[in-house]
Design a protein around this motif. Structure first.
Motif, PDB file in Angstrom:
ATOM      1  N   ASP A   9       0.823  -1.212   0.000  1.00 35.95           N
ATOM      2  CA  ASP A   9       0.000   0.000   0.000  1.00 35.95           C
ATOM      3  C   ASP A   9       0.858   1.264   0.000  1.00 35.95           C
ATOM      4  O   ASP A   9       0.535   2.255   0.664  1.00 35.95           O
ATOM      5  CB  ASP A   9      -0.950   0.020   1.206  1.00 35.95           C
ATOM      6  CG  ASP A   9      -1.966  -1.117   1.162  1.00 35.95           C
ATOM      7  OD1 ASP A   9      -2.282  -1.566   0.025  1.00 35.95           O
ATOM      8  OD2 ASP A   9      -2.397  -1.574   2.230  1.00 35.95           O
ATOM      9  N   GLY A  10       1.989   1.223  -0.705  1.00 32.20           N
ATOM     10  CA  GLY A  10       2.861   2.384  -0.813  1.00 32.20           C
ATOM     11  C   GLY A  10       3.728   2.652   0.399  1.00 32.20           C
ATOM     12  O   GLY A  10       4.500   3.616   0.418  1.00 32.20           O
ATOM     13  N   GLN A  11       3.649   1.802   1.428  1.00 30.17           N
ATOM     14  CA  GLN A  11       4.423   1.994   2.653  1.00 30.17           C
ATOM     15  C   GLN A  11       5.559   0.961   2.725  1.00 30.17           C
ATOM     16  O   GLN A  11       5.379  -0.201   2.351  1.00 30.17           O
ATOM     17  CB  GLN A  11       3.521   1.827   3.882  1.00 30.17           C
ATOM     18  CG  GLN A  11       2.360   2.816   3.937  1.00 30.17           C
ATOM     19  CD  GLN A  11       2.847   4.246   4.133  1.00 30.17           C
ATOM     20  OE1 GLN A  11       3.727   4.504   4.942  1.00 30.17           O
ATOM     21  NE2 GLN A  11       2.257   5.172   3.379  1.00 30.17           N
ATOM     22  N   ARG A  12       6.690   1.431   3.213  1.00 31.01           N
ATOM     23  CA  ARG A  12       7.802   0.498   3.397  1.00 31.01           C
ATOM     24  C   ARG A  12       7.614  -0.268   4.707  1.00 31.01           C
ATOM     25  O   ARG A  12       7.252   0.306   5.737  1.00 31.01           O
ATOM     26  CB  ARG A  12       9.137   1.227   3.407  1.00 31.01           C
ATOM     27  CG  ARG A  12       9.548   1.777   2.063  1.00 31.01           C
ATOM     28  CD  ARG A  12      10.963   2.323   2.102  1.00 31.01           C
ATOM     29  NE  ARG A  12      11.097   3.427   3.055  1.00 31.01           N
ATOM     30  CZ  ARG A  12      12.252   4.025   3.344  1.00 31.01           C
ATOM     31  NH1 ARG A  12      13.381   3.615   2.755  1.00 31.01           N
ATOM     32  NH2 ARG A  12      12.291   5.024   4.212  1.00 31.01           N
ATOM     33  N   ARG A  13       7.912  -1.548   4.649  1.00 30.51           N
ATOM     34  CA  ARG A  13       7.877  -2.409   5.819  1.00 30.51           C
ATOM     35  C   ARG A  13       9.162  -3.248   5.837  1.00 30.51           C
ATOM     36  O   ARG A  13       9.741  -3.544   4.788  1.00 30.51           O
ATOM     37  CB  ARG A  13       6.660  -3.345   5.790  1.00 30.51           C
ATOM     38  CG  ARG A  13       5.323  -2.616   5.802  1.00 30.51           C
ATOM     39  CD  ARG A  13       5.039  -2.063   7.185  1.00 30.51           C
ATOM     40  NE  ARG A  13       3.722  -1.443   7.269  1.00 30.51           N
ATOM     41  CZ  ARG A  13       3.495  -0.146   7.159  1.00 30.51           C
ATOM     42  NH1 ARG A  13       4.538   0.682   6.943  1.00 30.51           N
ATOM     43  NH2 ARG A  13       2.287   0.347   7.239  1.00 30.51           N
ATOM     44  N   VAL A  14       9.579  -3.616   7.056  1.00 31.81           N
ATOM     45  CA  VAL A  14      10.730  -4.507   7.186  1.00 31.81           C
ATOM     46  C   VAL A  14      10.269  -5.765   7.905  1.00 31.81           C
ATOM     47  O   VAL A  14       9.839  -5.707   9.051  1.00 31.81           O
ATOM     48  CB  VAL A  14      11.904  -3.837   7.942  1.00 31.81           C
ATOM     49  CG1 VAL A  14      13.026  -4.839   8.159  1.00 31.81           C
ATOM     50  CG2 VAL A  14      12.405  -2.626   7.174  1.00 31.81           C
ATOM     51  N   LEU A  15      10.371  -6.883   7.206  1.00 25.20           N
ATOM     52  CA  LEU A  15      10.040  -8.175   7.796  1.00 25.20           C
ATOM     53  C   LEU A  15      11.320  -8.786   8.371  1.00 25.20           C
ATOM     54  O   LEU A  15      12.342  -8.869   7.687  1.00 25.20           O
ATOM     55  CB  LEU A  15       9.446  -9.103   6.728  1.00 25.20           C
ATOM     56  CG  LEU A  15       9.185 -10.547   7.177  1.00 25.20           C
ATOM     57  CD1 LEU A  15       8.147 -10.605   8.299  1.00 25.20           C
ATOM     58  CD2 LEU A  15       8.759 -11.404   5.982  1.00 25.20           C
ATOM     59  N   CYS A  16      11.257  -9.209   9.627  1.00 29.63           N
ATOM     60  CA  CYS A  16      12.425  -9.763  10.316  1.00 29.63           C
ATOM     61  C   CYS A  16      12.121 -11.171  10.795  1.00 29.63           C
ATOM     62  O   CYS A  16      10.997 -11.455  11.259  1.00 29.63           O
ATOM     63  CB  CYS A  16      12.797  -8.903  11.525  1.00 29.63           C
ATOM     64  SG  CYS A  16      13.059  -7.158  11.140  1.00 29.63           S
ATOM     65  N   GLY A  17      13.126 -12.006  10.698  1.00 25.87           N
ATOM     66  CA  GLY A  17      13.008 -13.371  11.215  1.00 25.87           C
ATOM     67  C   GLY A  17      14.243 -13.735  12.022  1.00 25.87           C
ATOM     68  O   GLY A  17      15.365 -13.621  11.517  1.00 25.87           O
ATOM     69  N   ASP A  18      14.046 -14.132  13.271  1.00 25.11           N
ATOM     70  CA  ASP A  18      15.165 -14.531  14.137  1.00 25.11           C
ATOM     71  C   ASP A  18      15.422 -16.017  14.000  1.00 25.11           C
ATOM     72  O   ASP A  18      14.474 -16.827  13.990  1.00 25.11           O
ATOM     73  CB  ASP A  18      14.871 -14.188  15.601  1.00 25.11           C
ATOM     74  CG  ASP A  18      14.808 -12.680  15.829  1.00 25.11           C
ATOM     75  OD1 ASP A  18      15.326 -11.929  14.984  1.00 25.11           O
ATOM     76  OD2 ASP A  18      14.246 -12.266  16.866  1.00 25.11           O
ATOM     77  N   VAL A  19      16.718 -16.369  13.938  1.00 19.65           N
ATOM     78  CA  VAL A  19      17.121 -17.768  13.726  1.00 19.65           C
ATOM     79  C   VAL A  19      18.080 -18.166  14.820  1.00 19.65           C
ATOM     80  O   VAL A  19      19.065 -17.454  15.097  1.00 19.65           O
ATOM     81  CB  VAL A  19      17.803 -17.934  12.346  1.00 19.65           C
ATOM     82  CG1 VAL A  19      18.241 -19.393  12.151  1.00 19.65           C
ATOM     83  CG2 VAL A  19      16.877 -17.488  11.227  1.00 19.65           C
ATOM     84  N   LEU A  20      17.810 -19.278  15.479  1.00 24.37           N
ATOM     85  CA  LEU A  20      18.705 -19.791  16.519  1.00 24.37           C
ATOM     86  C   LEU A  20      20.066 -20.089  15.927  1.00 24.37           C
ATOM     87  O   LEU A  20      20.190 -20.712  14.882  1.00 24.37           O
ATOM     88  CB  LEU A  20      18.109 -21.050  17.128  1.00 24.37           C
ATOM     89  CG  LEU A  20      18.885 -21.686  18.282  1.00 24.37           C
ATOM     90  CD1 LEU A  20      18.906 -20.784  19.505  1.00 24.37           C
ATOM     91  CD2 LEU A  20      18.276 -23.054  18.619  1.00 24.37           C
ATOM     92  N   TRP A  21      21.144 -19.647  16.623  1.00 30.97           N
ATOM     93  CA  TRP A  21      22.502 -19.803  16.077  1.00 30.97           C
ATOM     94  C   TRP A  21      23.462 -20.367  17.127  1.00 30.97           C
ATOM     95  O   TRP A  21      24.571 -19.941  17.272  1.00 30.97           O
ATOM     96  CB  TRP A  21      23.013 -18.443  15.581  1.00 30.97           C
ATOM     97  CG  TRP A  21      24.034 -18.580  14.476  1.00 30.97           C
ATOM     98  CD1 TRP A  21      25.377 -18.451  14.583  1.00 30.97           C
ATOM     99  CD2 TRP A  21      23.754 -18.864  13.115  1.00 30.97           C
ATOM    100  NE1 TRP A  21      25.976 -18.641  13.364  1.00 30.97           N
ATOM    101  CE2 TRP A  21      24.985 -18.894  12.434  1.00 30.97           C
ATOM    102  CE3 TRP A  21      22.594 -19.110  12.381  1.00 30.97           C
ATOM    103  CZ2 TRP A  21      25.096 -19.153  11.078  1.00 30.97           C
ATOM    104  CZ3 TRP A  21      22.686 -19.366  11.032  1.00 30.97           C
ATOM    105  CH2 TRP A  21      23.933 -19.388  10.389  1.00 30.97           C
ATOM    106  N   ASP A  22      23.014 -21.354  17.887  1.00 38.17           N
ATOM    107  CA  ASP A  22      23.888 -21.980  18.886  1.00 38.17           C
ATOM    108  C   ASP A  22      25.057 -22.670  18.189  1.00 38.17           C
ATOM    109  O   ASP A  22      24.904 -23.178  17.086  1.00 38.17           O
ATOM    110  CB  ASP A  22      23.104 -23.013  19.697  1.00 38.17           C
ATOM    111  CG  ASP A  22      22.185 -22.315  20.707  1.00 38.17           C
ATOM    112  OD1 ASP A  22      22.386 -21.123  20.922  1.00 38.17           O
ATOM    113  OD2 ASP A  22      21.294 -22.987  21.246  1.00 38.17           O
TER     114      ASP A  22
END
Length: 428
Positions: A415-428
């Protein structure tokens, strides 16, 4: 432990006469290319240890390390030698004798590059009142070794809170010498010492090499320390490198210079650069192979998450439901959660957890994410700078669940708006 890193006695220069250049020159003895000097019944000689530059693929200097024998020819450890100095005058005289023999020996061998010299804290603090500049100039001139090629190593014992410290640093630089902060990371070393001294070189304590080889968390931290020191205006030297693995880790951390048994032990013989250069080239080959393998393993580990978050952003931009868009990412075995930020970094969605997400264990409080703002985070800034491209952070401690993670993120438009999608990933 080297002589000049030993603690100084609580005394000040008083009584007696310090040896000047002429006095020490009269005590010196030369046999072929070997230079010795007598001090209080002990015979002092210099052993030189190479310092290498990975980038230049060559030896760029040597550190002078004192070796002593008694009248019977028995080796005397540096701490024992130091304890023979009963007064400040004797201690500073010993310090001068060491510098004299190092400079003379380096000149006799015709070494190129820098000569690193330890200076006892008491000698450092009293340079002006003992006319150190005259001694250094006369010695350097006699052996045709310009002061600009001398790097004076200062330990934390010399870093006092009074104005004499800054005066001593200025005194050395006016003489033309470079300054190195020695044994950084040992004892109570901290960045305040770097900011005060502004050394051209910071020598990381050998414990960094040991820890980085044995502990992955220390190995991840080392490049960040090096980067901070670079930003502070210093080059970085890592001491105590004894194995090829430690050398490769130093190279990967962007360390400038290296020193240790791998590149050469302290020696009283004329140095030969060719074997050391061969070792450097072997380290480079090991580094290239290791980096290629690390990149392969990293891509294999992260690719599924990168593809899944990119797929989710495309579906969200197409106004598909959140559950449908995030299903692929949240189904990955190491996925922790997803969340969406607006273009100011405010979180505009709840944390959408993967099944079996780890919860914080008393480190971070439960919070209302509706008030959260993540605009400082690299995953937000980098995503906005590269719309449509998936960005991946370095491993860090996740504030939401107190585990080590990486975050994949991507900027998309809806809809003309910027969004940032984030995904956290386990990194042990």
């Amino acid at each position: 432990m080297e002589l000049m890193s030993m603690p100084s006695p609580a005394v000040h220069p008083r009584g007696g006469a310090l040896p000047d250049f002429s006095t020490l020159h009269g005590r010196a003895r030369r046999l072929d290319q070997r230079l010795t000097i007598d001090w209080a019944g002990y015979r002092l000689c210099s052993h030189l240890q190479p310092i290498v530059s990975f980038s230049h693929r060559r030896v760029v200097g040597y550190e002078g390390l004192i070796r002593a024998t008694d009248a019977a020819g028995h080796s005397v450890p540096p701490p024992t030698l130091l304890h023979q100095a009963d007064t400040a005058v004797e201690l500073i005289g010993l310090d001068r004798s060491c510098r004299y023999v190092h400079i003379g020996q380096a000149a006799a061998f015709g070494i190129d590059g820098y000569l690193f010299l330890n200076m006892h804290p008491l000698a450092f603090a009293s340079m002006q009142v003992t006319d150190c500049a005259r001694f250094m100039r006369e010695t350097a001139a006699a052996f045709c070794l310009p002061p600009e090629r001398l790097v004076i190593e200062i330990t934390e014992d010399a870093l006092t809170d009074d104005s004499s410290f800054e005066a001593s640093v200025r005194y050395l630089r006016e003489l033309g010498c470079r300054v190195a902060l020695d044994d950084f990371g040992a004892g109570h070393s901290n960045f305040d010492r770097v900011w005060r001294l502004k050394p051209e070189i910071v020598k990381l304590d050998r414990d960094f090499a040991l820890r980085a080889a044995a502990d992955e968390s220390a190995r991840r931290l080392l490049p960040q320390i090096v980067e901070l020191l670079h930003e502070a205006g210093s080059l970085v030297l890592l001491e105590g490198i004894e194995t090829a693995e430690q050398a490769r880790i130093a190279m990967a951390a962007d360390v400038d210079f290296a020193q240790g048994y791998l590149f050469g032990r302290p020696s009283g013989l004329a140095p030969e650069a060719a074997p050391t250069v061969a070792v450097i080239d072997t380290v480079w080959a090991d580094y290239d192979n290791s980096e290629a393998e690390d990149r392969r393993r990293y891509r294999a580990r992260i690719n599924d998450y990168v593809n899944a978050i990119g797929h989710a952003a495309a579906l969200l931009a197409d106004r598909r439901s959140t559950d449908e868009a995030l299903q692929l990412f949240l189904g990955q075995p190491g996925a922790l959660r997803c969340y969406i930020l607006d273009e100011q970094g405010f979180q505009i969605s709840r944390n959408i957890p993967a099944q079996g997400e780890r919860r914080a264990a008393g480190i971070t409080p439960e919070t209302d994410v509706a008030r959260a703002r993540w605009s400082r985070r690299p995953y937000f800034r980098r995503a906005l700078e590269s719309p449509g491209r998936v960005c991946v952070t370095r491993p860090y401690l996740c504030i939401s669940s107190a585990v080590l993670c990486v975050t994949v993120s991507i900027c998309y438009r809806v809809d003309g708006q910027r969004r940032v999608l984030c995904g956290d990933v386990l990194w042990d």
